[in-house]
Motif scaffolding. Structure first.
Motif, PDB file in Angstrom:
ATOM      1  N   ILE A 158      40.042 -12.974 -29.012  1.00  0.00           N
ATOM      2  CA  ILE A 158      41.046 -11.931 -29.215  1.00  0.00           C
ATOM      3  C   ILE A 158      41.924 -11.894 -27.971  1.00  0.00           C
ATOM      4  O   ILE A 158      41.420 -11.742 -26.853  1.00  0.00           O
ATOM      5  CB  ILE A 158      40.391 -10.553 -29.457  1.00  0.00           C
ATOM      6  CG1 ILE A 158      39.520 -10.613 -30.718  1.00  0.00           C
ATOM      7  CG2 ILE A 158      41.461  -9.455 -29.567  1.00  0.00           C
ATOM      8  CD1 ILE A 158      38.806  -9.322 -31.065  1.00  0.00           C
ATOM      9  N   ALA A 159      43.231 -12.069 -28.170  1.00  0.00           N
ATOM     10  CA  ALA A 159      44.166 -12.085 -27.041  1.00  0.00           C
ATOM     11  C   ALA A 159      44.842 -10.732 -26.902  1.00  0.00           C
ATOM     12  O   ALA A 159      45.345 -10.180 -27.884  1.00  0.00           O
ATOM     13  CB  ALA A 159      45.229 -13.171 -27.285  1.00  0.00           C
ATOM     14  N   ILE A 160      44.822 -10.189 -25.680  1.00  0.00           N
ATOM     15  CA  ILE A 160      45.568  -8.959 -25.415  1.00  0.00           C
ATOM     16  C   ILE A 160      46.499  -9.216 -24.239  1.00  0.00           C
ATOM     17  O   ILE A 160      46.042  -9.518 -23.127  1.00  0.00           O
ATOM     18  CB  ILE A 160      44.641  -7.768 -25.071  1.00  0.00           C
ATOM     19  CG1 ILE A 160      43.621  -7.529 -26.195  1.00  0.00           C
ATOM     20  CG2 ILE A 160      45.475  -6.505 -24.826  1.00  0.00           C
ATOM     21  CD1 ILE A 160      42.720  -6.326 -25.965  1.00  0.00           C
ATOM     22  N   ASP A 161      47.792  -9.121 -24.486  1.00  0.00           N
ATOM     23  CA  ASP A 161      48.770  -9.246 -23.408  1.00  0.00           C
ATOM     24  C   ASP A 161      49.487  -7.923 -23.251  1.00  0.00           C
ATOM     25  O   ASP A 161      49.471  -7.078 -24.159  1.00  0.00           O
ATOM     26  CB  ASP A 161      49.786 -10.354 -23.748  1.00  0.00           C
ATOM     27  CG  ASP A 161      49.133 -11.720 -23.739  1.00  0.00           C
ATOM     28  OD1 ASP A 161      48.599 -12.106 -22.688  1.00  0.00           O
ATOM     29  OD2 ASP A 161      49.140 -12.396 -24.789  1.00  0.00           O
TER      30      ASP A 161
ATOM     31  N   ASN B   3      46.100 -20.067 -30.610  1.00  0.00           N
ATOM     32  CA  ASN B   3      45.384 -19.989 -31.893  1.00  0.00           C
ATOM     33  C   ASN B   3      44.332 -18.890 -31.921  1.00  0.00           C
ATOM     34  O   ASN B   3      43.394 -18.944 -32.727  1.00  0.00           O
ATOM     35  CB  ASN B   3      44.726 -21.335 -32.220  1.00  0.00           C
ATOM     36  CG  ASN B   3      45.758 -22.430 -32.365  1.00  0.00           C
ATOM     37  OD1 ASN B   3      46.829 -22.197 -32.940  1.00  0.00           O
ATOM     38  ND2 ASN B   3      45.472 -23.595 -31.817  1.00  0.00           N
ATOM     39  N   ALA B   4      44.465 -17.911 -31.046  1.00  0.00           N
ATOM     40  CA  ALA B   4      43.493 -16.806 -31.018  1.00  0.00           C
ATOM     41  C   ALA B   4      43.394 -16.179 -32.407  1.00  0.00           C
ATOM     42  O   ALA B   4      44.383 -16.150 -33.152  1.00  0.00           O
ATOM     43  CB  ALA B   4      43.937 -15.762 -29.998  1.00  0.00           C
ATOM     44  N   ASN B   5      42.208 -15.669 -32.741  1.00  0.00           N
ATOM     45  CA  ASN B   5      42.005 -15.072 -34.076  1.00  0.00           C
ATOM     46  C   ASN B   5      42.842 -13.810 -34.250  1.00  0.00           C
ATOM     47  O   ASN B   5      43.348 -13.527 -35.336  1.00  0.00           O
ATOM     48  CB  ASN B   5      40.528 -14.741 -34.279  1.00  0.00           C
ATOM     49  CG  ASN B   5      39.643 -15.955 -34.099  1.00  0.00           C
ATOM     50  OD1 ASN B   5      39.411 -16.393 -32.979  1.00  0.00           O
ATOM     51  ND2 ASN B   5      39.182 -16.531 -35.191  1.00  0.00           N
ATOM     52  N   TYR B   6      42.968 -13.032 -33.167  1.00  0.00           N
ATOM     53  CA  TYR B   6      43.779 -11.809 -33.205  1.00  0.00           C
ATOM     54  C   TYR B   6      44.580 -11.713 -31.910  1.00  0.00           C
ATOM     55  O   TYR B   6      44.085 -12.113 -30.850  1.00  0.00           O
ATOM     56  CB  TYR B   6      42.892 -10.563 -33.332  1.00  0.00           C
ATOM     57  CG  TYR B   6      42.041 -10.566 -34.573  1.00  0.00           C
ATOM     58  CD1 TYR B   6      42.578 -10.200 -35.811  1.00  0.00           C
ATOM     59  CD2 TYR B   6      40.705 -10.963 -34.510  1.00  0.00           C
ATOM     60  CE1 TYR B   6      41.797 -10.236 -36.952  1.00  0.00           C
ATOM     61  CE2 TYR B   6      39.921 -11.000 -35.655  1.00  0.00           C
ATOM     62  CZ  TYR B   6      40.474 -10.634 -36.873  1.00  0.00           C
ATOM     63  OH  TYR B   6      39.706 -10.668 -38.005  1.00  0.00           O
ATOM     64  N   LYS B   7      45.797 -11.171 -32.040  1.00  0.00           N
ATOM     65  CA  LYS B   7      46.649 -11.028 -30.846  1.00  0.00           C
ATOM     66  C   LYS B   7      47.260  -9.641 -30.803  1.00  0.00           C
ATOM     67  O   LYS B   7      47.770  -9.153 -31.824  1.00  0.00           O
ATOM     68  CB  LYS B   7      47.803 -12.034 -30.897  1.00  0.00           C
ATOM     69  CG  LYS B   7      47.386 -13.479 -30.844  1.00  0.00           C
ATOM     70  CD  LYS B   7      48.629 -14.358 -30.864  1.00  0.00           C
ATOM     71  CE  LYS B   7      48.244 -15.818 -30.992  1.00  0.00           C
ATOM     72  NZ  LYS B   7      49.431 -16.688 -31.055  1.00  0.00           N
ATOM     73  N   PHE B   8      47.260  -9.067 -29.605  1.00  0.00           N
ATOM     74  CA  PHE B   8      47.885  -7.757 -29.414  1.00  0.00           C
ATOM     75  C   PHE B   8      48.799  -7.809 -28.204  1.00  0.00           C
ATOM     76  O   PHE B   8      48.512  -8.538 -27.238  1.00  0.00           O
ATOM     77  CB  PHE B   8      46.820  -6.674 -29.183  1.00  0.00           C
ATOM     78  CG  PHE B   8      45.907  -6.480 -30.353  1.00  0.00           C
ATOM     79  CD1 PHE B   8      46.277  -5.644 -31.402  1.00  0.00           C
ATOM     80  CD2 PHE B   8      44.686  -7.147 -30.430  1.00  0.00           C
ATOM     81  CE1 PHE B   8      45.443  -5.471 -32.504  1.00  0.00           C
ATOM     82  CE2 PHE B   8      43.849  -6.986 -31.525  1.00  0.00           C
ATOM     83  CZ  PHE B   8      44.231  -6.148 -32.564  1.00  0.00           C
ATOM     84  N   PHE B   9      49.879  -7.013 -28.261  1.00  0.00           N
ATOM     85  CA  PHE B   9      50.750  -6.859 -27.098  1.00  0.00           C
ATOM     86  C   PHE B   9      50.899  -5.370 -26.837  1.00  0.00           C
ATOM     87  O   PHE B   9      51.350  -4.624 -27.702  1.00  0.00           O
ATOM     88  CB  PHE B   9      52.122  -7.498 -27.333  1.00  0.00           C
ATOM     89  CG  PHE B   9      52.956  -7.521 -26.081  1.00  0.00           C
ATOM     90  CD1 PHE B   9      52.892  -8.608 -25.218  1.00  0.00           C
ATOM     91  CD2 PHE B   9      53.784  -6.451 -25.750  1.00  0.00           C
ATOM     92  CE1 PHE B   9      53.646  -8.629 -24.039  1.00  0.00           C
ATOM     93  CE2 PHE B   9      54.540  -6.467 -24.569  1.00  0.00           C
ATOM     94  CZ  PHE B   9      54.459  -7.563 -23.719  1.00  0.00           C
ATOM     95  N   LEU B  10      50.471  -4.941 -25.644  1.00  0.00           N
ATOM     96  CA  LEU B  10      50.508  -3.514 -25.316  1.00  0.00           C
ATOM     97  C   LEU B  10      51.547  -3.217 -24.247  1.00  0.00           C
ATOM     98  O   LEU B  10      51.690  -3.970 -23.283  1.00  0.00           O
ATOM     99  CB  LEU B  10      49.146  -3.054 -24.786  1.00  0.00           C
ATOM    100  CG  LEU B  10      47.915  -3.290 -25.651  1.00  0.00           C
ATOM    101  CD1 LEU B  10      46.689  -2.690 -24.982  1.00  0.00           C
ATOM    102  CD2 LEU B  10      48.098  -2.689 -27.038  1.00  0.00           C
ATOM    103  N   THR B  11      52.242  -2.109 -24.426  1.00  0.00           N
ATOM    104  CA  THR B  11      53.143  -1.658 -23.368  1.00  0.00           C
ATOM    105  C   THR B  11      53.321  -0.148 -23.461  1.00  0.00           C
ATOM    106  O   THR B  11      52.780   0.506 -24.361  1.00  0.00           O
ATOM    107  CB  THR B  11      54.499  -2.407 -23.410  1.00  0.00           C
ATOM    108  OG1 THR B  11      55.199  -2.140 -22.191  1.00  0.00           O
ATOM    109  CG2 THR B  11      55.349  -2.007 -24.596  1.00  0.00           C
TER     110      THR B  11
END
Ligand code: DC
Length: 220
Positions: free
Chosen positions: A5-8, A141-149
């Motif tokens: 799970i990617a969180i940027d 190719n992460a299963n889930y991706k989020f971008f927080l700000t």
């Protein structure tokens, strides 16, 4: 294949806290990739490397003895950043290191060094990986991706609280956040930006538990 799970997100967007909470909820490990850049910056400062020339940084990164290990604590995998065999702990959490890490992270050799470590970990176990370029470059190719700000003002206020600084530091903390935003989003290599397929969350008006709930609602 392990689940990734990617969180940027921007500095002060709460991605660190949320990544940890999400990982705990799912029983995953959690990798703070900023800590790798911070550890590199710490090494450079400790060794008197002049950061104004990228050549110096390129030379120094070849000599670094650094690794990330995960220690089992009450069933949770806890990240330790090990330089010359010693855990750096909170030494990498100063404002000086914040700024220095955003400088060293502009250098290609440093990004390659950090990315290699991130790939090894992401390939080994289910993990939430948080940073700036995870969904775009490190784990496309992460299963889930989020971008927080969140707005710069809200983020500066959070930082103030986190660092337990008095109110009259607000302007300088805000300045530091804007400066890092500028550097992180405009650098030539792997600039901070949301992946096209990331879930974009502005949490200026959310409590952490509300953001967590929103993130969980996207994970099946
Ligand atoms: O998330 P943080 O504040 O600990 O990150 C410190 C610095 O490291 C940040 O200014 C930019 C850099 N960084 C990066 O370039 N790529 C990442 N994946 C994580 C952090």
């Amino acid at each position: 294949m392990p689940i990734n799970i990617a969180i940027d997100g921007t500095a002060g967007s709460g991605k660190g806290t949320l990544a940890k909470q999400l990982a705990k909820k799912l029983g995953f490990g959690c990798l703070d990739t900023g800590a790798i850049y911070r550890s590199v910056a710490y090494y450079m400062i400790e060794n008197g490397v002049n950061l104004s020339k990228s050549k110096n940084i390129e030379k120094a990164i070849e000599k670094i003895d650094f690794k990330v290990v995960f220690e089992n604590q009450n069933g949770n995998k806890v990240q330790k950043n090990i330089l010359n065999g010693k855990d750096l702990g909170d030494k990498i959490r100063t404002e000086q290191i914040s700024l220095a890490s955003s400088i060293v992270s502009q250098v290609k050799q440093v990004r390659e060094f950090a990315t290699k470590i991130q790939h090894e970990i992401a390939n080994s176990f289910d993990v939430v990986v948080e940073g700036r370029d995870i969904g775009t470059v490190v784990l496309p190719n992460a299963n889930y991706k989020f971008f927080l700000t969140a707005s710069p003002q809200v983020r500066a206020r959070r930082r103030l609280k986190q660092l337990k600084l008095p109110e009259d530091n607000f302007e300088s903390v805000l300045e530091e956040i804007l400066e890092r935003d500028r550097r992180d989003t405009t650098r030539a290599l792997s600039p901070l930006k949301a992946a096209e397929d990331a879930v974009y969350i502005d949490n200026s008006n959310q409590l952490p538990e509300e953001t967590l709930k929103e993130m969980l609602s996207h994970i099946k």
